[in-house]
Enzyme design. Structure first.
Site, PDB file in Angstrom:
ATOM      1  N   HIS A  13       0.840  -1.204   0.000  1.00  0.00           N
ATOM      2  CA  HIS A  13       0.000   0.000   0.000  1.00  0.00           C
ATOM      3  C   HIS A  13       0.882   1.264   0.000  1.00  0.00           C
ATOM      4  O   HIS A  13       0.590   2.232  -0.710  1.00  0.00           O
ATOM      5  CB  HIS A  13      -0.868   0.056   1.260  1.00  0.00           C
ATOM      6  CG  HIS A  13      -1.882  -1.039   1.377  1.00  0.00           C
ATOM      7  ND1 HIS A  13      -1.806  -2.022   2.341  1.00  0.00           N
ATOM      8  CD2 HIS A  13      -3.002  -1.301   0.659  1.00  0.00           C
ATOM      9  CE1 HIS A  13      -2.841  -2.841   2.224  1.00  0.00           C
ATOM     10  NE2 HIS A  13      -3.580  -2.433   1.197  1.00  0.00           N
ATOM     11  N   GLN A 135      -9.112  -6.936 -10.620  1.00  0.00           N
ATOM     12  CA  GLN A 135      -9.775  -5.773 -10.017  1.00  0.00           C
ATOM     13  C   GLN A 135      -9.374  -4.478 -10.740  1.00  0.00           C
ATOM     14  O   GLN A 135     -10.224  -3.636 -11.059  1.00  0.00           O
ATOM     15  CB  GLN A 135      -9.393  -5.680  -8.538  1.00  0.00           C
ATOM     16  CG  GLN A 135      -9.787  -4.354  -7.880  1.00  0.00           C
ATOM     17  CD  GLN A 135      -9.535  -4.356  -6.392  1.00  0.00           C
ATOM     18  OE1 GLN A 135     -10.353  -4.881  -5.651  1.00  0.00           O
ATOM     19  NE2 GLN A 135      -8.436  -3.764  -5.940  1.00  0.00           N
TER      20      GLN A 135
HETATM   21  O1  PAF Z   1      -8.149  -3.808  -3.155  1.00  0.00           O
HETATM   22  C1  PAF Z   1      -8.795  -3.474  -2.143  1.00  0.00           C
HETATM   23  O2  PAF Z   1      -8.249  -3.284  -1.060  1.00  0.00           O
HETATM   24  C2  PAF Z   1     -10.302  -3.313  -2.269  1.00  0.00           C
HETATM   25  O3  PAF Z   1     -10.852  -4.235  -3.136  1.00  0.00           O
HETATM   26  C3  PAF Z   1     -10.732  -1.876  -2.614  1.00  0.00           C
HETATM   27  C4  PAF Z   1     -10.240  -1.469  -3.996  1.00  0.00           C
HETATM   28  C5  PAF Z   1     -10.212  -0.912  -1.577  1.00  0.00           C
HETATM   29  C6  PAF Z   1     -12.266  -1.783  -2.641  1.00  0.00           C
HETATM   30  O4  PAF Z   1     -12.816  -2.122  -1.414  1.00  0.00           O
END
Ligand code: PAF
Length: 180
Positions: A13, A135
């Site tokens: 992150h 995603q």
């Molecule tokens: O990747 C994640 O942590 C989640 O899927 C997100 C993009 C924050 C959506 O809840």
């Protein structure tokens, strides 16, 4: 610059936060959201035990130079949901295969919450990790289809020294499961 997360932050992150800062510059604003989105979990999945530590997340964000942490609750993100109210965003094509085939409501939950977060934060650029490759593809498609006025940037996967992709859910793995 916006980095949406479900918290329990790790170096993966933080590398996205650095990418956001690089994109917006010193005078830009970097926002991180911390929200464990219930609608992307199926009933039998790990919503209840998903790791959470907001105090630690806030500290990491401060050290990383994040300007704003948005940590909403369920009532802010899903008003009236308890009484059966709700509107969904559903990408129709990329969401159907691979992870979407095994988790049929997952990407609808992701697309819906990400659309809400985009409306609330109004970023110029949103950063997603390549680890969740499908995603990122679904979000890109949604941004294109719904004409969100922002750019999606995908940052590289960060790995532990043993090669495992960094993930909040790695906390679930036992010493035997990890190398497997
Ligand atoms: O990747 C994640 O942590 C989640 O899927 C997100 C993009 C924050 C959506 O809840």
């Amino acid at each position: 610059g916006f980095v949406p997360t479900m918290g329990y932050l790790h170096e993966g992150h933080l590398s996205l936060v650095r990418l956001a800062r690089k994109r917006v510059g010193r005078r830009g604003v970097v926002v991180v959201s911390v929200y464990v989105n219930p609608t992307q979990f199926a009933p039998q999945e790990d919503l209840a035990r998903y790791p959470r530590d907001l105090a630690r997340d806030l500290q990491l964000c401060e050290t990383a130079g994040v300007d704003v942490v948005f940590a909403p609750g369920d009532r802010e993100m899903y008003p009236g949901w308890q009484s059966g109210r709700g509107s969904w965003v559903e990408e129709q094509q990329l969401s159907q295969r691979m992870e979407g085939a095994a988790r049929p409501t997952h990407f609808r939950g992701v697309a819906t919450v990400v659309a809400k977060l985009f409306h609330l934060v109004q970023p110029d650029v949103a950063i997603f990790g390549a680890k969740d490759y499908q995603q990122a593809a679904v979000v890109r498609r949604m941004v294109e289809d719904l004409r969100f006025p922002l750019r999606v940037v995908v940052g590289p996967t960060r790995r532990e020294p043993d090669g495992l992709a960094m993930s909040s859910r790695n906390a679930y793995l036992s010493a035997e499961e990890r190398p497997q």
